[in-house]
Structures are given as C-alpha cells and as structure tokens.
Design a protein around this motif. Structure first.
Motif, mmCIF file in Angstrom:
data_model
loop_
_atom_site.group_PDB
_atom_site.id
_atom_site.type_symbol
_atom_site.label_atom_id
_atom_site.label_comp_id
_atom_site.label_asym_id
_atom_site.label_seq_id
_atom_site.Cartn_x
_atom_site.Cartn_y
_atom_site.Cartn_z
ATOM 1 N N UNK A 1 -2.409 2.291 0.899
ATOM 2 C CA UNK A 1 -3.834 2.595 0.797
ATOM 3 C C UNK A 1 -4.100 2.846 1.853
ATOM 4 N N UNK A 2 -5.122 4.065 1.690
ATOM 5 C CA UNK A 2 -5.606 4.853 3.315
ATOM 6 C C UNK A 2 -6.914 4.750 3.298
ATOM 7 N N UNK A 3 -7.490 3.980 4.458
ATOM 8 C CA UNK A 3 -8.723 3.852 4.472
ATOM 9 C C UNK A 3 -9.443 5.038 5.241
ATOM 10 N N UNK A 4 -11.090 5.131 5.149
ATOM 11 C CA UNK A 4 -11.678 6.329 5.605
ATOM 12 C C UNK A 4 -11.616 6.518 6.972
ATOM 13 N N UNK A 5 -11.138 5.343 7.840
ATOM 14 C CA UNK A 5 -11.094 5.506 9.150
ATOM 15 C C UNK A 5 -9.991 5.868 9.718
ATOM 16 N N UNK A 6 -8.903 6.075 8.895
ATOM 17 C CA UNK A 6 -7.568 6.625 8.969
ATOM 18 C C UNK A 6 -6.574 5.558 8.876
ATOM 19 N N UNK A 7 -6.899 4.410 9.089
ATOM 20 C CA UNK A 7 -5.924 3.171 8.962
ATOM 21 C C UNK A 7 -5.460 3.032 7.519
ATOM 22 N N UNK A 8 -4.360 2.269 7.460
ATOM 23 C CA UNK A 8 -3.471 2.303 5.997
ATOM 24 C C UNK A 8 -2.962 0.914 5.989
ATOM 25 N N UNK A 9 -2.652 0.658 4.665
ATOM 26 C CA UNK A 9 -1.833 -0.650 4.327
ATOM 27 C C UNK A 9 -0.695 -0.332 3.093
ATOM 28 N N UNK A 10 0.351 -0.877 3.442
ATOM 29 C CA UNK A 10 1.560 -0.679 2.485
ATOM 30 C C UNK A 10 2.012 -2.015 1.811
ATOM 31 N N UNK A 11 2.208 -1.834 0.497
ATOM 32 C CA UNK A 11 2.595 -2.891 -0.155
ATOM 33 C C UNK A 11 3.961 -2.357 -0.865
ATOM 34 N N UNK A 12 5.078 -3.069 -0.817
ATOM 35 C CA UNK A 12 6.430 -2.672 -1.104
ATOM 36 C C UNK A 12 6.741 -3.333 -2.734
ATOM 37 N N UNK A 13 5.723 -4.220 -2.964
ATOM 38 C CA UNK A 13 5.947 -4.710 -4.481
ATOM 39 C C UNK A 13 4.635 -5.116 -4.987
#
Length: 223
Positions: free
Chosen positions: A99-111
């Motif tokens: 998941x990529x946020x508009x401010x450039x941050x991101x979150x990763x889920x492996x499952x």
C-alpha cells in the motif's frame, strides 16, 4: 483485511474450456482489499500466474478505499512451474500487497489473504435404459476425471466418493439417492429401482486440490 475471489479458482487445460477474454486460455482470481490509498498485489510467484495490471481503488471514506485487482492463470505455462510434478502447485495460495500513501509512505503485507487454486474436474452421467416400467431396474454410469497439469489432459480420478442424485419430473430440486466410489479410470456404475420419471445426475463435492463438479442430468421416462 482482504479476500481473494470468494470461490476457488478452477484451472482447466485448453482454450475452448476456459473463460473468454484476452485471446488466451486463462482462469481468473479477483481480490478485494480495503486500504487508504493505492495498492499493488503479488501472489506465490509461479510463472503461470500474472496480475493483469488493472488494480483500481475506490474511495469510501476519508480513511478507507476499496481496491480490486484480477489475476490471470495460463494453463499452458503450468508444466514448467515444477520440475517434479506441476500438479503440486494446486491448493492454497496467498496474496501479498503493498500500500502506497500519497505522502510517499508505504505499508507491506506478506500474507493479506488466501484463495484456492484447484484442478478442474469433469463428470458425466448416462442412465440406461432411458425408458422403463415403474419398479424396474436401471443402471446409472458415469466418469469423473480431472485436469492433469503435466500433460494438460484429463485423467480418470479414482477412489473418490460421488453422490447420485435424482430430480422427479416437475420438481425443482435434486435429492441424493446414494453414494458411489469411482473405480478404474474414474468410472462410476450403480443400479437403481425406478419409481418415477425424472432426471439423474452425479455430484462430486471436490477436494482440497480438485474443483466441485456436477454433471448434466440424464432423463429417464416411464413406459
């Protein structure tokens, strides 16, 4: 949270049998995911499964969007996926997401979600004779087979329990009469005592790696 499709993905063997679209044989999985902004999807990584690049997100509130994406599975590429037996890749697959946020941050889920990829099944029904007197005996036969991803052909599926079902003429639903087990080459055969005209069919509930299949009904009439 997310889910993949809601139903298992049954992968067939030839272009004529598979879902239409994109000019090549394929089966499709659909994934929904609630996220804040944009999202990218990934799966187990087998070479015959690719994301279609059509992921879209619809804003539902200030903090939540619902995203959707589809994945294509190409049967003709499956044999190269496993050097021992490509049928081993049937079963539970997982979905990863970024998941990529508009401010450039991101979150990763492996499952983030799971879904099942299954070998497609075929099932036939034949009743003989097709016209008998009430109280007479008729024989119901059939064959259960499933896709083999090694040679992209269907082979008999032995040792499987299959339900024989009957729908009386004029009735809306089928009911189970008995259960039989597939023999050599996936063949089925059983005898029934005929009490009414109607349609007979076989019902296979599927397994963890093979899809559910219901045959077309075969009609029996009374003399």
């Amino acid at each position: 949270m997310g889910r993949a499709g809601g139903q298992p993905v049954a992968v067939l063997t030839t272009p004529a049998e598979n879902l239409p679209g994109r000019g090549r044989p394929h089966s499709r999985a659909i994934v929904w995911l609630k996220v804040k902004t944009s999202v990218s999807f990934f799966t187990n990584g087998y070479g015959f499964a690719t994301w279609d690049g059509d992921s879209t997100c619809t804003k539902k509130s200030a903090t939540t969007s619902v995203c959707r994406a589809t994945m294509t599975i190409v049967p003709e590429w499956i044999p190269d996926s496993d050097t021992i037996d490509s049928n081993r890749v049937a079963g539970v697959w997982r979905v990863d997401a970024t998941v990529r946020a508009n401010d450039g941050d991101y979150w990763i889920s492996d499952h983030i979600a799971e879904y099942k990829v299954k070998r497609a099944a075929r099932l036939t029904t034949v009743i003989a004779p097709e016209k008998v007197a009430k109280g007479a005996t008729a024989t119901v036969t059939g064959k259960l087979s499933r896709a083999n991803w090694e040679d992209l052909k269907y082979h008999g599926f032995t040792g499987q329990q299959v339900k024989l079902q009957f729908r009386k003429k004029g009735a809306a639903h089928y009911g189970t009469v008995k259960t039989a087990t597939t023999g050599e080459a996936g063949k089925l055969s059983t005898k029934v005592t005929v009490t009414a005209a109607g349609s007979w069919r076989w019902y296979f509930p599927g397994t963890t790696t093979t899809s559910l299949k219901v045959s077309a009904g075969d009609v029996l009439d009374l003399k």
